[in-house]
Scaffold this motif. Structure first.
Motif, PDB file in Angstrom:
ATOM      1  N   SER A  52      -8.867  -4.123   3.990  1.00 26.66           N
ATOM      2  CA  SER A  52      -9.125  -4.208   2.550  1.00 26.66           C
ATOM      3  C   SER A  52     -10.585  -4.530   2.305  1.00 26.66           C
TER       4      SER A  52
ATOM      5  N   ALA B  57      -9.342   5.256   3.759  1.00 31.07           N
ATOM      6  CA  ALA B  57      -9.127   4.130   2.857  1.00 31.07           C
ATOM      7  C   ALA B  57      -8.879   4.678   1.462  1.00 31.07           C
TER       8      ALA B  57
ATOM      9  N   THR C 133     -13.377  -5.990  -1.073  1.00 27.12           N
ATOM     10  CA  THR C 133     -13.557  -6.493  -2.438  1.00 27.12           C
ATOM     11  C   THR C 133     -14.906  -6.032  -2.965  1.00 27.12           C
TER      12      THR C 133
ATOM     13  N   TYR D 217       0.843  -1.199   0.000  1.00 27.55           N
ATOM     14  CA  TYR D 217       0.000   0.000   0.000  1.00 27.55           C
ATOM     15  C   TYR D 217       0.878   1.249   0.000  1.00 27.55           C
TER      16      TYR D 217
ATOM     17  N   ALA E 215      -8.186  -0.470  -0.416  1.00 26.29           N
ATOM     18  CA  ALA E 215      -6.942  -0.920   0.201  1.00 26.29           C
ATOM     19  C   ALA E 215      -6.513   0.101   1.246  1.00 26.29           C
TER      20      ALA E 215
ATOM     21  N   ALA F  87      -2.999   0.922  -5.816  1.00 24.86           N
ATOM     22  CA  ALA F  87      -3.741   1.898  -5.010  1.00 24.86           C
ATOM     23  C   ALA F  87      -2.991   3.224  -4.969  1.00 24.86           C
TER      24      ALA F  87
ATOM     25  N   GLY G 226     -11.965  -2.719  -5.561  1.00 22.50           N
ATOM     26  CA  GLY G 226     -11.786  -2.939  -4.132  1.00 22.50           C
ATOM     27  C   GLY G 226     -11.261  -1.691  -3.450  1.00 22.50           C
TER      28      GLY G 226
END
Length: 365
Positions: A330, A261, A332, A75, A271, A153, A269
């Protein structure tokens, strides 16, 4: 006694040091050997020409912590960490990109665990870039090296954020408080945590939360609107304020609740999620069970003691509140947006609907 100079440049080239030993020619020395530093690029505390005793053998054991060695999807806002078997206040970390560009930042032991040495970059790392880490410890005489690659990300979004739904994974996140609790989440909470983005208004993003099962929304439980979050590019942030939510038919208030986030570029999604705050276990207990047996707030407090966590006083003075600090959350993306459900066990999609008119559970927004 004759001074004999030993040239160790070929052996010590990596350290940039040369040494001389005063030796008694083929005779045992009564005083023993001493080392004179002629040049040392590794320690600012050593002055050329000074005499010092050889360091004690290093007994520390080091291991990479974050990102993991060869991690392909790190990340971009995470710090870099390694863990030692004991405290070493002089330990440091150097980070360099694969192009040889050094990363500016600050190294310090973590306040909550000083055996963890943490490097916080001054600016986020570059998505898609490989980085090399050199961690040094034991008076900078020992080192540990590894590499990792930053994932996607942090790149600009190429998708429309509204009407996306994410299943949030709290089990595999890094739980600092209570430390290590993530592994127990699947045993304690049966419902999935679903978060759906409903709309954007300038820099503000609105969302709702719902209970789920097997990756789908549970239409028998009402949804609850979340306070708006601020958006900056792919990053979402909500400052620390309290919020009252309805989750799986139970009201839960999160005190001093902060959330952040990053949405992946294609909205597949999220991360790097981080959340912290406090929760009253008297409100949370009805959502928790162990082997299908309901638990009480007192039972949860006793359970948390196995994770070296003690319940703290709530606003009414009763010690039933739990502080939480979780990172690396995380999520999804699911195929369908969250549907607004206005009443428990009352919606056309709820197979166990008990209300006279299931359409009464349909709501807007």
């Amino acid at each position: 006694m004759t001074m004999v100079r030993l040239d160790l440049a070929a052996v010590l080239l990596a350290s940039g040091c040369a040494f001389t030993w005063p030796l008694d020619d083929q005779k045992a020395s009564d005083s023993g050997a001493r080392i004179v530093v002629l040049g040392d690029t590794d320690s600012a505390e050593r002055t050329p020409g000074t005499t010092y005793e050889p360091p004690e053998p290093c007994h520390l054991v080091a291991a990479a912590s974050l990102p993991a060695p060869d991690e392909p999807n790190a990340y971009y806002r995470d710090p870099i960490r390694f863990r030692l078997s004991d405290i070493d206040t002089r330990a440091n970390i150097r980070v360099v990109s694969s192009e040889g560009i050094g990363v500016d930042g600050t190294t310090a032991p973590r306040i909550d665990d000083p055996t963890v040495i943490e490097f916080q970059p001054d600016a986020p790392l570059e998505p898609g870039t490989q980085y090399h880490v050199q961690a040094r410890y034991c008076n900078l005489t020992e080192s540990l090296s590894w590499s990792f690659t930053v994932g996607p990300a942090g790149q600009p979004l190429t998708c429309d954020l509204p009407h996306t739904t994410f299943q949030i994974d709290l089990a595999t996140a890094r739980w600092f408080t209570p430390e290590g609790l993530g592994g127990a989440i699947p045993l304690l909470v049966e419902s999935d945590l679903l978060v759906g983005i409903t709309e954007e208004d300038g820099d503000l993003v609105s969302a709702r939360v719902a209970a789920g099962a097997a990756g789908s929304q549970d239409f028998c439980h009402p949804t609850s609107n979340l306070p708006p979050a601020e958006r900056s590019g792919p990053d979402l942030f909500r400052p620390a304020t309290s919020a009252t939510l309805l989750y799986a038919d139970h009201v839960v208030t999160l005190h001093d609740w902060r959330v952040e986030a990053t949405v992946l570029p294609d909205c597949s999604g999220v991360a790097g999620g981080r959340t912290r705050g406090r929760v009253d276990l008297r409100e949370l207990a009805p959502l928790v069970s162990f082997e299908d047996t309901p638990v009480t707030a007192a039972g949860l407090c006793a359970f948390l003691e196995t994770y070296s966590t003690t319940c703290e006083p709530c606003d009414d003075g009763e010690a039933f509140c739990m502080a939480f600090d979780v990172e690396g959350v995380s999520g999804t993306a699911l195929d369908a947006p969250l549907t607004c459900v206005g009443a428990a066990s009352c919606h056309p999609e709820c197979a166990a609907s008990t209300c006279d008119d299931p359409t009464a559970g349909i709501c807007e927004g």
